[in-house]
Design a protein around this motif. Structure first.
Motif, PDB file in Angstrom:
ATOM      1  N   TYR A   1       0.690   8.853   5.461  1.00 53.16           N
ATOM      2  CA  TYR A   1       0.133   8.671   6.467  1.00 53.16           C
ATOM      3  C   TYR A   1       0.850   9.492   7.400  1.00 53.16           C
ATOM      4  O   TYR A   1       1.917  10.075   6.920  1.00 53.16           O
ATOM      5  CB  TYR A   1       0.864   7.585   6.967  1.00 53.16           C
ATOM      6  CG  TYR A   1      -0.254   5.494   6.919  1.00 53.16           C
ATOM      7  CD1 TYR A   1      -0.928   5.331   6.975  1.00 53.16           C
ATOM      8  CD2 TYR A   1       0.742   5.054   5.079  1.00 53.16           C
ATOM      9  CE1 TYR A   1      -1.660   4.698   6.802  1.00 53.16           C
ATOM     10  CE2 TYR A   1       0.170   4.100   4.789  1.00 53.16           C
ATOM     11  CZ  TYR A   1      -1.274   3.709   5.585  1.00 53.16           C
ATOM     12  OH  TYR A   1      -1.761   2.365   4.928  1.00 53.16           O
TER      13      TYR A   1
ATOM     14  N   VAL B   1       3.569  -1.547   4.051  1.00 48.67           N
ATOM     15  CA  VAL B   1       2.981  -0.125   3.672  1.00 48.67           C
ATOM     16  C   VAL B   1       3.737   0.917   3.443  1.00 48.67           C
ATOM     17  O   VAL B   1       4.844   1.040   4.314  1.00 48.67           O
ATOM     18  CB  VAL B   1       1.866  -0.236   4.937  1.00 48.67           C
ATOM     19  CG1 VAL B   1       1.634   1.426   5.478  1.00 48.67           C
ATOM     20  CG2 VAL B   1       0.459  -0.399   5.234  1.00 48.67           C
TER      21      VAL B   1
ATOM     22  N   ARG C   1       4.944   5.207   2.827  1.00 46.47           N
ATOM     23  CA  ARG C   1       4.255   6.123   3.233  1.00 46.47           C
ATOM     24  C   ARG C   1       5.128   7.392   1.731  1.00 46.47           C
ATOM     25  O   ARG C   1       5.568   6.879   1.857  1.00 46.47           O
ATOM     26  CB  ARG C   1       4.535   7.088   4.214  1.00 46.47           C
ATOM     27  CG  ARG C   1       4.793   7.097   5.812  1.00 46.47           C
ATOM     28  CD  ARG C   1       5.422   7.920   7.414  1.00 46.47           C
ATOM     29  NE  ARG C   1       4.746   8.465   7.617  1.00 46.47           N
ATOM     30  CZ  ARG C   1       5.071   9.707   7.953  1.00 46.47           C
ATOM     31  NH1 ARG C   1       6.274   8.884   8.527  1.00 46.47           N
ATOM     32  NH2 ARG C   1       4.460  10.051   8.614  1.00 46.47           N
TER      33      ARG C   1
ATOM     34  N   LYS D   1       2.027  -7.820   4.932  1.00 45.72           N
ATOM     35  CA  LYS D   1       1.982  -6.493   3.927  1.00 45.72           C
ATOM     36  C   LYS D   1       2.939  -5.382   3.972  1.00 45.72           C
ATOM     37  O   LYS D   1       3.698  -4.726   5.536  1.00 45.72           O
ATOM     38  CB  LYS D   1       0.367  -6.422   4.963  1.00 45.72           C
ATOM     39  CG  LYS D   1       0.176  -4.653   4.087  1.00 45.72           C
ATOM     40  CD  LYS D   1      -1.606  -5.706   3.190  1.00 45.72           C
ATOM     41  CE  LYS D   1      -2.595  -4.705   2.414  1.00 45.72           C
ATOM     42  NZ  LYS D   1      -3.044  -5.507   1.648  1.00 45.72           N
TER      43      LYS D   1
ATOM     44  N   ARG E   1      -2.718  -4.471  10.819  1.00 43.89           N
ATOM     45  CA  ARG E   1      -4.027  -4.553  10.587  1.00 43.89           C
ATOM     46  C   ARG E   1      -4.445  -5.363   9.991  1.00 43.89           C
ATOM     47  O   ARG E   1      -4.993  -6.872   9.608  1.00 43.89           O
ATOM     48  CB  ARG E   1      -4.990  -4.086  10.874  1.00 43.89           C
ATOM     49  CG  ARG E   1      -6.706  -3.680  10.748  1.00 43.89           C
ATOM     50  CD  ARG E   1      -7.442  -2.725  10.881  1.00 43.89           C
ATOM     51  NE  ARG E   1      -6.979  -2.143   9.981  1.00 43.89           N
ATOM     52  CZ  ARG E   1      -7.145  -1.219   8.855  1.00 43.89           C
ATOM     53  NH1 ARG E   1      -8.425  -2.685   8.105  1.00 43.89           N
ATOM     54  NH2 ARG E   1      -7.015  -0.825   7.315  1.00 43.89           N
ATOM     55  N   LEU E   2      -4.013  -5.338   8.410  1.00 43.06           N
ATOM     56  CA  LEU E   2      -3.394  -5.627   6.614  1.00 43.06           C
ATOM     57  C   LEU E   2      -3.034  -6.873   6.247  1.00 43.06           C
ATOM     58  O   LEU E   2      -3.937  -7.629   5.927  1.00 43.06           O
ATOM     59  CB  LEU E   2      -3.645  -4.619   5.935  1.00 43.06           C
ATOM     60  CG  LEU E   2      -4.343  -3.276   5.899  1.00 43.06           C
ATOM     61  CD1 LEU E   2      -3.509  -2.040   5.052  1.00 43.06           C
ATOM     62  CD2 LEU E   2      -5.452  -3.538   5.625  1.00 43.06           C
TER      63      LEU E   2
ATOM     64  N   ASP F   1      -1.403   0.195  10.074  1.00 43.37           N
ATOM     65  CA  ASP F   1      -2.464   0.253   9.317  1.00 43.37           C
ATOM     66  C   ASP F   1      -1.781  -1.331   8.908  1.00 43.37           C
ATOM     67  O   ASP F   1      -2.981  -3.089   8.582  1.00 43.37           O
ATOM     68  CB  ASP F   1      -2.442   0.591   8.579  1.00 43.37           C
ATOM     69  CG  ASP F   1      -3.709   0.484   7.668  1.00 43.37           C
ATOM     70  OD1 ASP F   1      -4.880   0.274   8.196  1.00 43.37           O
ATOM     71  OD2 ASP F   1      -3.144   1.134   6.567  1.00 43.37           O
TER      72      ASP F   1
ATOM     73  N   GLU G   1       0.262   5.394  12.941  1.00 42.05           N
ATOM     74  CA  GLU G   1      -0.630   4.615  11.861  1.00 42.05           C
ATOM     75  C   GLU G   1       0.018   3.546  10.743  1.00 42.05           C
ATOM     76  O   GLU G   1      -1.262   2.781  10.434  1.00 42.05           O
ATOM     77  CB  GLU G   1      -1.091   6.372  11.100  1.00 42.05           C
ATOM     78  CG  GLU G   1      -1.627   7.095  12.343  1.00 42.05           C
ATOM     79  CD  GLU G   1      -1.453   7.599  13.030  1.00 42.05           C
ATOM     80  OE1 GLU G   1       0.174   7.798  13.287  1.00 42.05           O
ATOM     81  OE2 GLU G   1      -1.709   8.629  13.396  1.00 42.05           O
ATOM     82  N   ALA G   2       0.846   4.118   9.916  1.00 45.57           N
ATOM     83  CA  ALA G   2       1.770   3.254   8.746  1.00 45.57           C
ATOM     84  C   ALA G   2       1.431   1.510   9.410  1.00 45.57           C
ATOM     85  O   ALA G   2       1.231   1.140   9.001  1.00 45.57           O
ATOM     86  CB  ALA G   2       2.753   3.359   8.165  1.00 45.57           C
TER      87      ALA G   2
ATOM     88  N   ARG H   1       0.596  -1.361  -0.232  1.00 44.49           N
ATOM     89  CA  ARG H   1      -0.032  -0.274   0.145  1.00 44.49           C
ATOM     90  C   ARG H   1       1.034   1.233   0.321  1.00 44.49           C
ATOM     91  O   ARG H   1       1.734   1.202   1.123  1.00 44.49           O
ATOM     92  CB  ARG H   1      -1.128   0.287   0.945  1.00 44.49           C
ATOM     93  CG  ARG H   1      -1.934   1.488   1.114  1.00 44.49           C
ATOM     94  CD  ARG H   1      -2.431   0.546   2.497  1.00 44.49           C
ATOM     95  NE  ARG H   1      -4.022  -0.289   1.463  1.00 44.49           N
ATOM     96  CZ  ARG H   1      -5.317  -0.794   1.842  1.00 44.49           C
ATOM     97  NH1 ARG H   1      -5.694   0.317   2.934  1.00 44.49           N
ATOM     98  NH2 ARG H   1      -6.020  -1.593   1.591  1.00 44.49           N
TER      99      ARG H   1
ATOM    100  N   ASN I   1     -13.785  -5.516   4.400  1.00 39.35           N
ATOM    101  CA  ASN I   1     -14.365  -4.894   4.828  1.00 39.35           C
ATOM    102  C   ASN I   1     -15.603  -4.468   5.152  1.00 39.35           C
ATOM    103  O   ASN I   1     -15.856  -3.483   5.408  1.00 39.35           O
ATOM    104  CB  ASN I   1     -13.401  -4.113   5.064  1.00 39.35           C
ATOM    105  CG  ASN I   1     -11.657  -4.328   5.248  1.00 39.35           C
ATOM    106  OD1 ASN I   1     -11.512  -5.627   6.188  1.00 39.35           O
ATOM    107  ND2 ASN I   1     -11.172  -3.838   5.039  1.00 39.35           N
TER     108      ASN I   1
END
Ligand code: NAD
Length: 354
Positions: A48, A82, A84, A80, A60-61, A57, A53-54, A44, A262
């Motif tokens: 962020y 992530v 920025r 996953k 969770r993903l 996320d 936060e990144a 992703r 989701n």
């Protein structure tokens, strides 16, 4: 039905910080589980406010990918990445090549692909540095390419099972409300029309909705009206979080089965749907056709193998619904439990022969 909500998160195995000032790469790779195989999940790329936060996320993903890959019967764990999005100007190719080097340094423990904010071209840059990447341009005779038709095919198979179970009817006897006529939703409408289902569609792009009306005889409504319409099946194929408490109260369909990720605003809505006697086909199980096709590309499977696996999504849904009935819990929780038992290598794996 007892209140089931959801399980406590399972912690990730490994969190790898990405930091390459030369290219502007800043982010994280989360390896959630590897017990079934390499941790697979897309990359992703978005803004962020902070690494905190990144990372949250990504964690969770990545857990979601562990469950999705396990229920899809894939020999893959969950992960996953992530990244920025940098604030100022940057060289996108250089950034994704640096990301590819980071993936390569993990020696195949993590496999990447596209996700929100990344493209086939980005994955091409990643592939210059590592072979642990999928979502590249399709090679003739090989799985790969646009995953959306596969996702639609898996949703159709699951819907057939859910409708038969709930209404005792074939798809030719039901009305399906499809929300969102994008890559998956439009393909799903075509498949449903071929099965003789009646269609009601909601899509903000007027010309696309009109095309569905002409091509499939679909009736057009607003998204809000669709929830309260006299439909048998609601197929969310647009946004996440569409099943919030108000939507669950208004919904008149007996089955929810669609591609959107989701769909439940919170796990509590999974219980509320069950309490209302509405069968919710867990989204990440139902929409796994795309990831099966992406995995097939990475693992070198043929298109026939990929298709056969997508066609087992309906059988898997039936297994999850049997478990939900047996354990007296809502399907979203039964799906999570089955996924976890597969990841943990417990007995239920055999029932889900890949
Ligand atoms: P897409 O962007 O091509 O299509 C989404 C469609 O929804 C668009 O046509 C958009 O106009 C429409 N839309 C937006 N807001 C809407 C609203 N309020 N009401 C009705 N329609 C609305 O996306 P897609 O690739 O078709 O994916 C659809 C969903 O399925 C997404 O949630 C995606 O994450 C999920 N999904 C897709 C795949 C895949 O293979 N493409 C795989 C798994 C999950």
């Amino acid at each position: 039905m007892p209140v089931s909500h959801s399980l406590e998160p399972l912690p990730p195995r490994e969190i790898v910080r990405l930091d390459d000032p030369a290219s502007g790469l800043e982010g994280v790779i989360v390896i959630h589980s590897t017990s079934l195989g390499a941790a697979a999940g897309g990359c992703r790329f978005q803004s962020y406010p902070s690494m905190r936060e990144a990372t949250a996320d990504a964690v969770r993903l990545a857990e979601g990918m562990s469950y999705k890959n396990a229920l899809a019967g894939l020999p893959l764990g969950g992960g996953k990445a992530v990244i920025r999005a940098p604030r100022g100007a940057f060289d996108r190719s250089a950034l994704f090549r640096a990301f590819g080097r980071a993936v390569e340094s993990l020696g195949g423990r993590y496999v990447t692909a596209e996700d929100v904010g990344t493209s086939v071209e980005d994955m091409g840059d990643v592939a210059e540095a590592t072979r642990h990447v999928a979502g590249l341009t399709q090679q003739p005779g090989r799985a790969g390419g646009d995953p959306s038709p596969w996702t639609a095919r898996g949703v159709l198979g699951a819907m057939e099972v859910a409708v038969r179970r709930t209404l005792g009817a074939p798809l030719s006897d039901v009305t399906v409300g499809v929300q969102g006529l994008g890559h998956v939703g439009f393909a799903l409408c075509r498949l449903l029309r071929d099965r003789g289902a009646r269609l009601i569609v909601a899509e903000p792009r007027g010309e696309v909705a009109a095309r569905a009306a002409t091509a499939f005889g679909a009736h057009i409504m607003s998204s809000a009206a669709l929830l309260e319409a006299q439909i048998d099946v609601f197929a969310p194929c647009a946004l996440g979080g569409v099943l919030d408490p108000a939507a669950v109260r208004r919904l008149r369909a007996k089955v929810v089965c669609g591609a959107a990720n989701n769909q439940l605003a919170t796990p509590a809505q999974g219980d509320e749907l069950a309490e209302r006697g509405i069968l919710y086909a867990p989204d990440y199980l139902v929409n796994a056709g795309g990831i099966i096709n992406v995995a097939a590309e990475y693992l070198g499977w043929s298109e026939d193998e990929s298709r056969a696996r997508v066609d087992r999504i309906g059988t898997r849904l039936a297994q999850v619904l049997d478990l939900a009935d047996g354990d007296q819990v809502a399907p979203h929780l039964a799906a999570d439990r089955l996924a976890r038992s597969i990841i943990a290598g417990e007995g239920r794996t055999a029932a889900l022969a890949a």
